[in-house]
Motif scaffolding. Structure first.
Motif, mmCIF file in Angstrom:
data_model
loop_
_atom_site.group_PDB
_atom_site.id
_atom_site.type_symbol
_atom_site.label_atom_id
_atom_site.label_comp_id
_atom_site.label_asym_id
_atom_site.label_seq_id
_atom_site.Cartn_x
_atom_site.Cartn_y
_atom_site.Cartn_z
ATOM 1 N N LEU A 77 7.227 5.351 -0.870
ATOM 2 C CA LEU A 77 7.810 6.623 -0.450
ATOM 3 C C LEU A 77 7.188 7.109 0.854
ATOM 4 O O LEU A 77 7.887 7.565 1.771
ATOM 5 N N THR A 80 8.423 5.024 3.653
ATOM 6 C CA THR A 80 9.796 5.378 4.012
ATOM 7 C C THR A 80 9.826 6.575 4.947
ATOM 8 O O THR A 80 10.538 6.579 5.965
ATOM 9 N N VAL A 218 16.946 5.358 5.634
ATOM 10 C CA VAL A 218 16.353 5.461 4.299
ATOM 11 C C VAL A 218 16.961 4.440 3.342
ATOM 12 O O VAL A 218 16.257 3.866 2.508
ATOM 13 N N GLY A 219 18.255 4.189 3.459
ATOM 14 C CA GLY A 219 18.907 3.271 2.542
ATOM 15 C C GLY A 219 18.931 1.829 2.989
ATOM 16 O O GLY A 219 19.510 0.984 2.297
ATOM 17 N N SER A 221 17.827 -1.954 3.627
ATOM 18 C CA SER A 221 16.955 -2.935 2.981
ATOM 19 C C SER A 221 17.083 -4.317 3.615
ATOM 20 O O SER A 221 16.088 -5.024 3.767
ATOM 21 N N THR A 255 9.627 -0.247 2.046
ATOM 22 C CA THR A 255 10.163 1.090 1.855
ATOM 23 C C THR A 255 10.712 1.216 0.443
ATOM 24 O O THR A 255 10.676 0.285 -0.355
ATOM 25 N N LEU A 256 11.251 2.395 0.135
ATOM 26 C CA LEU A 256 11.770 2.624 -1.215
ATOM 27 C C LEU A 256 12.931 1.689 -1.543
ATOM 28 O O LEU A 256 13.020 1.161 -2.651
ATOM 29 N N SER A 257 13.829 1.503 -0.578
ATOM 30 C CA SER A 257 14.980 0.640 -0.841
ATOM 31 C C SER A 257 14.548 -0.802 -1.068
ATOM 32 O O SER A 257 15.048 -1.481 -1.975
ATOM 33 N N THR A 276 13.177 4.516 -9.392
ATOM 34 C CA THR A 276 13.089 4.538 -7.936
ATOM 35 C C THR A 276 14.411 4.957 -7.313
ATOM 36 O O THR A 276 14.437 5.656 -6.296
ATOM 37 N N LEU A 280 15.019 7.910 -4.600
ATOM 38 C CA LEU A 280 15.692 7.612 -3.335
ATOM 39 C C LEU A 280 16.907 8.509 -3.132
ATOM 40 O O LEU A 280 17.152 9.003 -2.025
#
Length: 305
Positions: A77, A80, A218-219, A221, A255-257, A276, A280
């Protein structure tokens, strides 16, 4: 009651007009059906994420240090948020300045401007995995950075640059020419007009582009798997000499993704991956809500000014 009566009369008139125009009725039904389907799909996805993820949220998932026992998402997190800030610091100034040149300084009908616009629109449609492969070959291999946060940030900056450039340019072009003429008539120069009149007026549109860019960062990957990697051992900001903000810049981080993708692909931590996904989702919604709030504030400030 008066408003209800007016609505009933309007509905009756609309239905009577549809009797004589069946094509209009079909268009009316298709539009509303599309809106219902879109809203239903969004509610279904959000509901599924919340229902499956909230029961799996546990305190150990927010531990400061990642271990194979707790599968903490807190380091991911933090990564990210830091990667989002660093990417925006790289892409936003370049994209906004380029848009200012295209909209305010370049001559109308310039072939270079048309070429840049066509290139930006083309780059916006390229899949993110292509950017990831480019970042892997150029930054990781040719530049010798290896799997690192810096390689991921630069790759993401290149990926969102066309989006910021085009949205900013459209926002600048939407400002009425009377604003420019009024500023010039009062004796202001070109540079002062751009930064004191045009940019504040176009700020809501510019922030809208930045909001879209944040959501993509953020999204993301696919691009980060090839550039920043998914190293488990470097998920914290604690380096060999203690806490350091720049400790992971040249280390493999996730990152979170990417964290969620790895948990799901391993098949051993499905519940942690579902939890998670909830974090997200909340993070993306929170960032978008904050950005929209700032955009409204700026719009009201410009209107009052």
């Amino acid at each position: 009651m008066r408003k209800d009566a007016i609505n009933v009369v309007t509905l009756r008139e609309r239905m009577q007009s549809f009797r004589h125009h069946p094509v209009a009725l079909l268009q009316f039904l298709l539009v509303h059906l599309g809106a219902i389907l879109t809203g239903g799909v969004v509610l279904l996805l959000v509901g599924y994420i919340l229902i499956t993820g909230i029961p799996n949220l546990k305190p150990e998932l927010f531990a400061w240090k990642f271990t194979t026992e707790n599968q903490s998402m807190m380091p991911a997190l933090i990564n990210t948020l830091c990667m989002t800030v660093l990417t925006l610091l790289m892409a936003v100034p370049v994209g906004v300045c380029a848009a200012i040149y295209l909209a305010e300084y370049a001559k109308r009908g310039n072939k270079l401007v048309k070429l840049v616009r066509l290139t930006a629109e083309t780059l916006s449609g390229i899949p993110s995995i292509v950017y990831g492969l480019f970042g892997l070959m150029f930054f990781n291999v040719a530049m010798g950075w290896g799997y690192s946060m810096l390689a991921g940030c630069v790759t993401l900056a290149i990926m969102i640059l066309p989006l910021i450039l085009r949205t900013t340019e459209e926002a600048l072009l939407s400002v009425p020419d009377s604003y420019r003429e009024g500023s010039f008539g009062l004796g202001a120069g070109k540079l002062r007009t751009v930064f004191r009149i045009i940019l504040p007026s176009a700020m809501p549109g510019i922030l809208s582009g930045i909001i879209l860019a944040i959501g993509r960062i953020v999204g993301e990957s696919a691009a980060l798997i090839f550039t920043s990697g998914s190293g488990k051992e470097n998920l914290t900001f604690v380096g060999k000499n203690g806490f350091s903000l720049f400790a992971p810049l040249f280390q493999s981080t996730r990152t979170l993704s990417v964290h969620m993708y790895n948990l799901m692909s391993e098949g051993l931590y499905t519940k942690q991956a579902q939890a998670t996904a909830v974090v997200l989702l909340v993070l993306v919604v929170g960032i978008n809500a904050l950005s929209s709030f700032l955009a409204k504030k700026l719009t009201k400030g410009n209107e009052n000014g």
